[in-house]
Design a protein around this motif. Sequence first.
Motif, PDB file in Angstrom:
ATOM      1  N   GLY A 183       0.980  -1.482  -0.043  1.00 45.99           N
ATOM      2  CA  GLY A 183      -0.352  -0.419  -0.261  1.00 45.99           C
ATOM      3  C   GLY A 183       0.850   1.420   0.228  1.00 45.99           C
ATOM      4  N   ARG A 184       2.309   1.140   0.186  1.00 41.13           N
ATOM      5  CA  ARG A 184       2.790   2.521   0.075  1.00 41.13           C
ATOM      6  C   ARG A 184       2.860   3.056  -1.409  1.00 41.13           C
ATOM      7  NH1 ARG A 184       8.007  -0.844   3.173  1.00 41.13           N
ATOM      8  NH2 ARG A 184       7.273  -1.298   4.654  1.00 41.13           N
ATOM      9  N   GLY A 185       3.435   4.031  -1.325  1.00 44.18           N
ATOM     10  CA  GLY A 185       3.564   5.604  -2.276  1.00 44.18           C
ATOM     11  C   GLY A 185       2.087   5.847  -2.333  1.00 44.18           C
ATOM     12  N   PRO A 186       1.949   6.497  -3.664  1.00 44.55           N
ATOM     13  CA  PRO A 186       1.071   7.698  -3.483  1.00 44.55           C
ATOM     14  C   PRO A 186      -0.788   6.588  -4.236  1.00 44.55           C
ATOM     15  CG  PRO A 186       2.138   7.769  -5.927  1.00 44.55           C
ATOM     16  CD  PRO A 186       2.633   6.212  -4.982  1.00 44.55           C
ATOM     17  N   HIS A 187      -1.730   6.891  -4.264  1.00 42.60           N
ATOM     18  CA  HIS A 187      -3.018   6.484  -4.802  1.00 42.60           C
ATOM     19  C   HIS A 187      -3.941   7.947  -5.245  1.00 42.60           C
ATOM     20  CE1 HIS A 187      -1.777   2.523  -2.121  1.00 42.60           C
ATOM     21  NE2 HIS A 187      -1.188   3.177  -1.883  1.00 42.60           N
ATOM     22  N   LEU A 222      -6.760   0.373  -1.886  1.00 47.48           N
ATOM     23  CA  LEU A 222      -6.034   1.950  -0.154  1.00 47.48           C
ATOM     24  C   LEU A 222      -5.830   1.182   1.270  1.00 47.48           C
ATOM     25  CD1 LEU A 222      -8.546   4.483  -0.265  1.00 47.48           C
ATOM     26  CD2 LEU A 222      -6.532   4.307  -1.125  1.00 47.48           C
ATOM     27  N   PRO A 223      -4.810   0.827   1.797  1.00 48.23           N
ATOM     28  CA  PRO A 223      -3.943   0.418   2.857  1.00 48.23           C
ATOM     29  C   PRO A 223      -5.410   0.918   3.884  1.00 48.23           C
ATOM     30  CG  PRO A 223      -3.397   2.318   2.674  1.00 48.23           C
ATOM     31  CD  PRO A 223      -3.650   2.171   1.028  1.00 48.23           C
ATOM     32  N   PRO A 224      -5.870  -0.322   4.706  1.00 46.19           N
ATOM     33  CA  PRO A 224      -6.673   0.072   6.006  1.00 46.19           C
ATOM     34  C   PRO A 224      -6.285   1.981   6.123  1.00 46.19           C
ATOM     35  CG  PRO A 224      -5.372  -2.061   6.206  1.00 46.19           C
ATOM     36  CD  PRO A 224      -4.795  -1.269   5.106  1.00 46.19           C
ATOM     37  N   SER A 225      -5.311   1.854   6.611  1.00 48.02           N
ATOM     38  CA  SER A 225      -5.381   3.721   7.228  1.00 48.02           C
ATOM     39  C   SER A 225      -5.595   4.739   5.881  1.00 48.02           C
ATOM     40  CB  SER A 225      -3.885   4.414   7.240  1.00 48.02           C
ATOM     41  OG  SER A 225      -3.248   4.257   6.281  1.00 48.02           O
ATOM     42  N   LEU A 226      -5.940   4.473   5.116  1.00 51.99           N
ATOM     43  CA  LEU A 226      -6.324   5.556   3.895  1.00 51.99           C
ATOM     44  C   LEU A 226      -7.691   4.700   3.732  1.00 51.99           C
ATOM     45  CD1 LEU A 226      -3.189   6.000   1.327  1.00 51.99           C
ATOM     46  CD2 LEU A 226      -4.213   7.085   3.341  1.00 51.99           C
ATOM     47  N   LEU A 230      -1.485   8.737  -0.162  1.00 51.82           N
ATOM     48  CA  LEU A 230       0.135   8.603  -0.012  1.00 51.82           C
ATOM     49  C   LEU A 230       0.046   7.502   0.724  1.00 51.82           C
ATOM     50  CD1 LEU A 230       2.789   9.391  -1.050  1.00 51.82           C
ATOM     51  CD2 LEU A 230       3.172  10.797   1.161  1.00 51.82           C
ATOM     52  N   GLY A 231       0.432   6.535   1.076  1.00 57.31           N
ATOM     53  CA  GLY A 231       0.786   5.140   1.910  1.00 57.31           C
ATOM     54  C   GLY A 231       2.015   5.370   2.541  1.00 57.31           C
ATOM     55  N   VAL A 232       2.554   5.767   3.385  1.00 59.96           N
ATOM     56  CA  VAL A 232       3.860   5.409   3.946  1.00 59.96           C
ATOM     57  C   VAL A 232       4.877   4.027   4.891  1.00 59.96           C
ATOM     58  CG1 VAL A 232       5.221   7.000   5.361  1.00 59.96           C
ATOM     59  CG2 VAL A 232       3.451   8.541   4.676  1.00 59.96           C
ATOM     60  N   GLY A 233       5.544   3.921   4.807  1.00 61.13           N
ATOM     61  CA  GLY A 233       5.911   2.422   5.194  1.00 61.13           C
ATOM     62  C   GLY A 233       6.900   2.654   6.839  1.00 61.13           C
ATOM     63  N   GLU A 234       6.613   2.138   7.590  1.00 63.37           N
ATOM     64  CA  GLU A 234       6.820   2.028   8.604  1.00 63.37           C
ATOM     65  C   GLU A 234       8.265   2.266   9.062  1.00 63.37           C
ATOM     66  OE1 GLU A 234       8.974   1.561  12.070  1.00 63.37           O
ATOM     67  OE2 GLU A 234       9.308   0.393  10.859  1.00 63.37           O
ATOM     68  N   PRO A 235       9.054   2.217   7.690  1.00 60.73           N
ATOM     69  CA  PRO A 235      10.947   1.759   8.546  1.00 60.73           C
ATOM     70  C   PRO A 235      10.795   3.732   7.576  1.00 60.73           C
ATOM     71  CG  PRO A 235      10.030  -0.104   7.577  1.00 60.73           C
ATOM     72  CD  PRO A 235       8.870   0.845   7.355  1.00 60.73           C
TER      73      PRO A 235
END
Length: 246
Positions: A58-62, A102-106, A126-131
């Motif tokens: 889910g990372r990156g633009p949506h 979409l990832p769950p947060s979005l 925008l999905g952002v990776g935890e690391p």
Amino acid sequence: MLVAAAVCPCPPLLVPAVAQGAAPELAAARAACTDALGVLAAARPDLLVVVGPAGQSGRGPHPEGARGSFRGFGVDLDVRLGPDRGEGTGEGTGTGAPERALPPSLAVGAWLLERTGWSDCPVEGLGVGEPLAPERCVAAGRDLAARSARVALLVMGDGSACRSLKAPGYLDERAEPFDAAAARALGAADVQALASLDAEMAYALKVSGRAPWQVLAGAAQGAGLAGTLLYDEAPYGVGYFVAAWS
């Protein structure tokens, strides 16, 4: 330039259909989120970007129109990012590639926007990776703020999941001080304090909001926004914050 931001938690339990009988427990958080989104609307942005934590897929633009679902949580409920403008948006990238979910947060962010009837301006995700390292988060935020003359952010993310014995990450005595510092920074729109949050400590304490908050810090550099903390609780042993910047 960033003109406003809303910070909201992203547990699927925020959606009453997912929470079911436990829905009243987060009623105050939902109300605070509605108030925060009202601040975004009042700022009259010409672009809204929903930023939230995401796994690898889910990372990156949506794009606007991207779809998400709560079926993985046992609920037959779908959402889309932004209003349906009848323009065929969200049907892929134009290259025949299938649209990413979409990832769950979005998805929670999209649900909040649907719930409040958002139609003020285009919406992207925008999905952002935890690391993602703090400096890269800040740089990503600066890039977002430069996208348009009046940019607003809806920033999704939770505090530590180690606030109680029954929390997902069990009890960690470092969790409450970390969350208190994050809450102060969010409430004061303290860009430097947010940018300085310890990424390794956040990872240890299962803080999903660290990277999105630091994207906000980058976007808000030089914007001179003021903040208000609208909600600060840990009802399930997880820190949930709602803040509005304008």
